[in-house]
Design an enzyme around this catalytic site. Structure first.
Site, PDB file in Angstrom:
ATOM      1  CG  ASN A  45      18.328  40.108  31.842  1.00 31.63           C
ATOM      2  OD1 ASN A  45      19.149  38.563  31.894  1.00 31.63           O
ATOM      3  ND2 ASN A  45      17.474  41.091  31.576  1.00 31.63           N
ATOM      4  CE1 TYR A  88      22.077  31.913  26.365  1.00 31.11           C
ATOM      5  CE2 TYR A  88      21.799  29.415  27.078  1.00 31.11           C
ATOM      6  CZ  TYR A  88      21.722  31.279  27.467  1.00 31.11           C
ATOM      7  OH  TYR A  88      20.478  31.633  27.697  1.00 31.11           O
ATOM      8  CB  ALA A 112      30.377  27.383  27.192  1.00 28.28           C
ATOM      9  CE  LYS A 155      22.607  32.973  30.076  1.00 27.67           C
ATOM     10  NZ  LYS A 155      22.837  34.528  30.469  1.00 27.67           N
TER      11      LYS A 155
END
Length: 185
Positions: A37, A102, A104, A106
């Site tokens: 996470n 970000y 890219a 995820k």
């Protein structure tokens, strides 16, 4: 009952990951479920984004997730079971202006999770990505009210997700009820 713990790890450093995973395995014996996470943002238009802003987001969000998944995989292989759960984002599927780095990472989690599912599935290990939309968190609390309204216009439910809603999905994927669900985002 299973033991659920959160562990602080600097996912940008392999030594930190390996040390923390080893410590958890020594103390509890095995790791059945990983929820990866860790995530940061360093938003900005791509034409103005520094290499450092791009690299640090990739190193934390994508490479960090790889490091922790790799570190727990050997134990899961020995146990012939395990669950890898990565926290992605709808931005990984849709893209977002000002979030090239970000988005890219995820998006990369989806391909990585599917590859883990193919590599480890025959050993009883599942791998999935939970890709929520905008969530009420510290990260989204910095959005201007105008930007929040703009985002809400594109959300069918017309509200942001709560952390509990994500936790409920993660809890389901970690349960025996999801033992045949793998490579899903």
């Amino acid at each position: 009952f299973p033991v659920t713990i959160g562990v602080a790890i600097d996912v940008s450093r392999s030594e930190s990951v390996d040390s923390a995973i080893s410590e958890v395995e020594k103390k509890y014996g095995r790791i059945d479920t990983l929820v990866a996470n860790a995530g940061i943002t360093k938003d900005g238009l791509a034409i103005r984004m520094s290499d450092d802003d791009f690299d640090s987001v990739v190193n934390t969000n994508l490479t960090g997730a790889f490091r922790v998944a790799r570190a727990v995989s050997m134990g899961m292989i020995k146990n012939k079971s395990g669950k890898l759960i990565f926290i992605g984002s709808v931005v990984g599927m849709l893209g977002s202006a000002g979030q090239v780095n970000y988005a890219a990472t995820k998006s990369g989690l989806i391909g990585m999770s599917r590859s883990f599912a193919r590599e480890l599935g025959s050993r009883g290990i599942t791998s999935n990505v939970v890709a929520p939309g905008f969530v009420e968190t510290e990260m989204t609390s910095t959005l201007t009210s105008e930007r929040r309204e703009e985002i809400l216009k594109n959300i069918p439910l017309k509200r942001f997700c709560s952390p509990k809603e994500i936790a409920d999905v993660v809890g389901f994927l970690a349960s025996d009820s999801a033992s045949y669900i793998s490579a899903v985002s």
